[in-house]
Write a protein that holds these residues in place. Structure first.
Motif, PDB file in Angstrom:
ATOM      1  N   PHE A  69     -12.597  28.248 -25.677  1.00 12.51           N
ATOM      2  CA  PHE A  69     -12.523  26.797 -25.901  1.00 12.51           C
ATOM      3  C   PHE A  69     -12.953  26.125 -24.610  1.00 12.51           C
ATOM      4  CE2 PHE A  69      -9.426  23.018 -26.009  1.00 12.51           C
ATOM      5  CZ  PHE A  69     -10.264  22.228 -26.770  1.00 12.51           C
ATOM      6  N   ASP A  70     -14.050  25.356 -24.652  1.00 14.45           N
ATOM      7  CA  ASP A  70     -14.515  24.736 -23.409  1.00 14.45           C
ATOM      8  C   ASP A  70     -15.154  23.368 -23.623  1.00 14.45           C
ATOM      9  OD1 ASP A  70     -17.122  25.259 -24.252  1.00 14.45           O
ATOM     10  OD2 ASP A  70     -17.617  26.601 -22.633  1.00 14.45           O
ATOM     11  N   ASP A  71     -15.371  22.691 -22.498  1.00 11.03           N
ATOM     12  CA  ASP A  71     -15.962  21.353 -22.442  1.00 11.03           C
ATOM     13  C   ASP A  71     -17.235  21.439 -21.610  1.00 11.03           C
ATOM     14  OD1 ASP A  71     -16.709  18.721 -21.834  1.00 11.03           O
ATOM     15  OD2 ASP A  71     -14.864  18.233 -20.772  1.00 11.03           O
ATOM     16  N   PRO A  72     -18.417  21.276 -22.230  1.00  9.44           N
ATOM     17  CA  PRO A  72     -19.655  21.338 -21.459  1.00  9.44           C
ATOM     18  C   PRO A  72     -19.993  20.041 -20.741  1.00  9.44           C
ATOM     19  CG  PRO A  72     -20.152  21.024 -23.776  1.00  9.44           C
ATOM     20  CD  PRO A  72     -18.652  21.159 -23.665  1.00  9.44           C
ATOM     21  N   ASP A  73     -19.186  18.988 -20.938  1.00  2.00           N
ATOM     22  CA  ASP A  73     -19.562  17.651 -20.485  1.00  2.00           C
ATOM     23  C   ASP A  73     -18.750  17.149 -19.291  1.00  2.00           C
ATOM     24  OD1 ASP A  73     -21.392  17.555 -22.630  1.00  2.00           O
ATOM     25  OD2 ASP A  73     -19.804  16.901 -23.982  1.00  2.00           O
ATOM     26  N   PHE A  82     -20.037  19.763 -13.411  1.00  2.28           N
ATOM     27  CA  PHE A  82     -18.875  20.660 -13.367  1.00  2.28           C
ATOM     28  C   PHE A  82     -18.719  21.454 -14.663  1.00  2.28           C
ATOM     29  CE2 PHE A  82     -17.252  17.016 -10.645  1.00  2.28           C
ATOM     30  CZ  PHE A  82     -17.684  17.595  -9.464  1.00  2.28           C
ATOM     31  N   GLY A  83     -19.614  21.218 -15.625  1.00  6.03           N
ATOM     32  CA  GLY A  83     -19.520  21.925 -16.912  1.00  6.03           C
ATOM     33  C   GLY A  83     -20.185  23.284 -16.822  1.00  6.03           C
ATOM     34  N   GLN A  84     -19.775  24.137 -17.645  1.00  3.42           N
ATOM     35  CA  GLN A  84     -18.725  23.998 -18.631  1.00  3.42           C
ATOM     36  C   GLN A  84     -17.356  24.169 -17.971  1.00  3.42           C
ATOM     37  OE1 GLN A  84     -19.665  26.917 -21.776  1.00  3.42           O
ATOM     38  NE2 GLN A  84     -21.800  26.474 -21.398  1.00  3.42           N
ATOM     39  N   TRP A  85     -16.351  23.511 -18.563  1.00  5.81           N
ATOM     40  CA  TRP A  85     -14.987  23.590 -18.054  1.00  5.81           C
ATOM     41  C   TRP A  85     -14.180  24.397 -19.053  1.00  5.81           C
ATOM     42  CZ3 TRP A  85      -9.746  22.541 -17.828  1.00  5.81           C
ATOM     43  CH2 TRP A  85      -9.201  22.344 -16.541  1.00  5.81           C
ATOM     44  N   LYS A  86     -13.631  25.509 -18.584  1.00  6.09           N
ATOM     45  CA  LYS A  86     -12.903  26.456 -19.442  1.00  6.09           C
ATOM     46  C   LYS A  86     -11.505  25.918 -19.734  1.00  6.09           C
ATOM     47  CE  LYS A  86     -12.981  30.545 -17.718  1.00  6.09           C
ATOM     48  NZ  LYS A  86     -12.611  31.716 -16.904  1.00  6.09           N
ATOM     49  N   HIS A  87     -11.236  25.616 -21.007  1.00  2.00           N
ATOM     50  CA  HIS A  87      -9.937  25.066 -21.401  1.00  2.00           C
ATOM     51  C   HIS A  87      -8.972  26.120 -21.935  1.00  2.00           C
ATOM     52  CE1 HIS A  87     -10.217  20.629 -21.071  1.00  2.00           C
ATOM     53  NE2 HIS A  87     -11.501  20.918 -20.971  1.00  2.00           N
ATOM     54  N   TRP A  88      -9.507  27.203 -22.500  1.00  2.00           N
ATOM     55  CA  TRP A  88      -8.647  28.237 -23.097  1.00  2.00           C
ATOM     56  C   TRP A  88      -9.498  29.462 -23.335  1.00  2.00           C
ATOM     57  CZ3 TRP A  88      -6.447  28.012 -28.763  1.00  2.00           C
ATOM     58  CH2 TRP A  88      -5.294  28.791 -28.874  1.00  2.00           C
ATOM     59  N   GLY A 109      -5.344  21.051 -22.736  1.00  2.00           N
ATOM     60  CA  GLY A 109      -5.985  20.130 -23.675  1.00  2.00           C
ATOM     61  C   GLY A 109      -7.054  19.278 -23.008  1.00  2.00           C
ATOM     62  N   SER A 110      -7.646  18.408 -23.792  1.00  2.00           N
ATOM     63  CA  SER A 110      -8.725  17.547 -23.299  1.00  2.00           C
ATOM     64  C   SER A 110      -8.219  16.586 -22.236  1.00  2.00           C
ATOM     65  CB  SER A 110      -9.294  16.725 -24.456  1.00  2.00           C
ATOM     66  OG  SER A 110      -9.695  17.567 -25.498  1.00  2.00           O
ATOM     67  N   GLY A 111      -9.050  16.388 -21.209  1.00  2.00           N
ATOM     68  CA  GLY A 111      -8.681  15.452 -20.148  1.00  2.00           C
ATOM     69  C   GLY A 111      -9.892  14.774 -19.542  1.00  2.00           C
ATOM     70  N   PRO A 112     -10.737  14.145 -20.379  1.00  2.00           N
ATOM     71  CA  PRO A 112     -11.931  13.515 -19.808  1.00  2.00           C
ATOM     72  C   PRO A 112     -11.563  12.358 -18.881  1.00  2.00           C
ATOM     73  CG  PRO A 112     -11.721  12.985 -22.147  1.00  2.00           C
ATOM     74  CD  PRO A 112     -10.632  13.952 -21.827  1.00  2.00           C
ATOM     75  N   PRO A 113     -12.228  12.244 -17.740  1.00  2.00           N
ATOM     76  CA  PRO A 113     -11.947  11.137 -16.823  1.00  2.00           C
ATOM     77  C   PRO A 113     -12.240   9.785 -17.474  1.00  2.00           C
ATOM     78  CG  PRO A 113     -13.274  12.825 -15.751  1.00  2.00           C
ATOM     79  CD  PRO A 113     -13.246  13.160 -17.206  1.00  2.00           C
ATOM     80  N   ASN A 151     -17.741  24.930 -13.935  1.00  2.00           N
ATOM     81  CA  ASN A 151     -19.007  25.660 -13.765  1.00  2.00           C
ATOM     82  C   ASN A 151     -18.937  27.063 -14.364  1.00  2.00           C
ATOM     83  OD1 ASN A 151     -18.983  23.886 -10.810  1.00  2.00           O
ATOM     84  ND2 ASN A 151     -20.565  23.562 -12.329  1.00  2.00           N
ATOM     85  N   TRP A 152     -18.297  27.152 -15.496  1.00  2.00           N
ATOM     86  CA  TRP A 152     -18.189  28.394 -16.256  1.00  2.00           C
ATOM     87  C   TRP A 152     -19.231  28.342 -17.362  1.00  2.00           C
ATOM     88  CZ3 TRP A 152     -16.150  29.804 -21.267  1.00  2.00           C
ATOM     89  CH2 TRP A 152     -15.828  31.151 -21.389  1.00  2.00           C
ATOM     90  N   ASN A 153     -19.589  29.479 -17.937  1.00  2.00           N
ATOM     91  CA  ASN A 153     -20.590  29.463 -18.993  1.00  2.00           C
ATOM     92  C   ASN A 153     -20.173  30.416 -20.107  1.00  2.00           C
ATOM     93  OD1 ASN A 153     -23.146  30.416 -20.414  1.00  2.00           O
ATOM     94  ND2 ASN A 153     -23.883  28.660 -19.248  1.00  2.00           N
ATOM     95  N   ALA A 154     -19.879  29.849 -21.281  1.00  2.00           N
ATOM     96  CA  ALA A 154     -19.412  30.655 -22.415  1.00  2.00           C
ATOM     97  C   ALA A 154     -20.443  31.693 -22.826  1.00  2.00           C
ATOM     98  CB  ALA A 154     -19.082  29.741 -23.599  1.00  2.00           C
TER      99      ALA A 154
END
Length: 197
Positions: A69-73, A82-88, A109-113, A151-154
Motif C-alpha cells: 500500500f503506497d502513495d506515489p504523490d 519523495f514518492g513513492q511513500w510506503k504506507h503498509w 493511513g493517508s497524510g497528504p500535506p 523514495n520507495w518503489n513498489a
C-alpha cells in the motif's frame, strides 16, 4: 466480471496508475474501511482511513501473498520527489489471512500535506513464487515512523522478489484535520527500523 475489470482498467488509465505499475491487474482487490467497500477511485479522507482496512481475496490455504500500500504523490502529484511513500507492507501472508503475515511496514493511513491536492493511494496484492516463505534479507521492518518510507518503489520491490501481481485497488485523498494528529504520532515515535539479515 469482464465489464468490472474494464471499469478498473479505465480508472487506472485515467489516474495514470501506470506511472506506478506497468502490469495489468487480473482482479479488483476487495478493501473495506469501517465496514464499507472501497470502490476503485473513491475519494476518502485521512480521518476515514486512519486505521487498517479489511482486505479480502480468494486464495488457497497453501498460497502465500504480499500486500503493498503506497502513495506515489509525495509531496504532490506534480512534484513527487519523495514518492513513492510506503504506507503498509505485509509479506508471507498464508492464503487470505493477513494476520498470518509479517508486517515489514506497519500501517500508516493517508497524510497528504496541506494544499497538495489529491494523492493516489494504491493497494497491490502479489502472489509469492512457489508458495514459499521469503526471508526479505536487506529489507527493513518499519515501525510506525516516517523513517525509510519515502523514495520507495513498489514495482522494483515486486521484480526484486519475483512477486506476481494479482489484484489492485486505489483511492484518492487530500489533507483534512486528522493529518496534524498523524504527523504528531509519527514525530513521537521512538522506534527505529530494523534490517532483516
Amino acid at each position: 466480471m469482464l465489464r468490472r475489470m474494464e471499469t478498473v482498467i479505465k480508472a487506472l488509465a485515467e489516474n495514470k496508475i501506470s506511472d506506478v505499475i506497468s502490469f495489468t491487474p487480473k482482479k479488483l482487490l476487495t478493501v473495506k474501511y469501517n465496514g464499507k467497500d472501497l470502490n476503485i477511485n473513491d475519494t476518502l479522507t485521512p480521518t476515514v482511513v486512519q486505521n487498517k482496512p479489511e482486505v479480502h481475496w480468494e486464495a488457497k490455504n497453501d498460497e502465500l501473498y504480499t500486500l503493498i500500500f503506497d502513495d506515489p504523490d509525495a509531496p504532490t502529484r506534480s512534484d513527487p520527489k519523495f514518492g513513492q511513500w510506503k504506507h503498509w507492507l505485509v509479506t508471507n501472508i498464508k492464503g487470505n489471512d493477513i494476520s498470518t503475515g509479517q508486517e515489514l511496514a506497519k500501517y500508516i493511513g493517508s497524510g497528504p500535506p496541506p494544499n497538495t491536492g489529491l494523492h493516489r493511494y494504491i493497494f497491490i496484492l502479489c502472489k509469492q513464487p512457489g508458495n514459499q516463505n521469503i526471508k526479505f534479507n536487506g529489507e527493513h521492518i518499519l515501525p510506525i515512523t516516517g523513517d525509510l518510507r519515502n523514495n520507495w518503489n513498489a514495482e522494483t520491490f515486486i521484480k526484486k522478489w519475483n512477486l506476481e501481481p494479482e489484484a489492485i485497488n486505489f483511492f484518492q485523498a487530500e489533507y483534512d484535520d486528522y493529518v496534524p494528529q498523524l504527523y504528531a504520532k509519527l514525530g513521537e515515535s521512538k522506534e527505529k527500523p530494523v534490517e532483516i539479515n
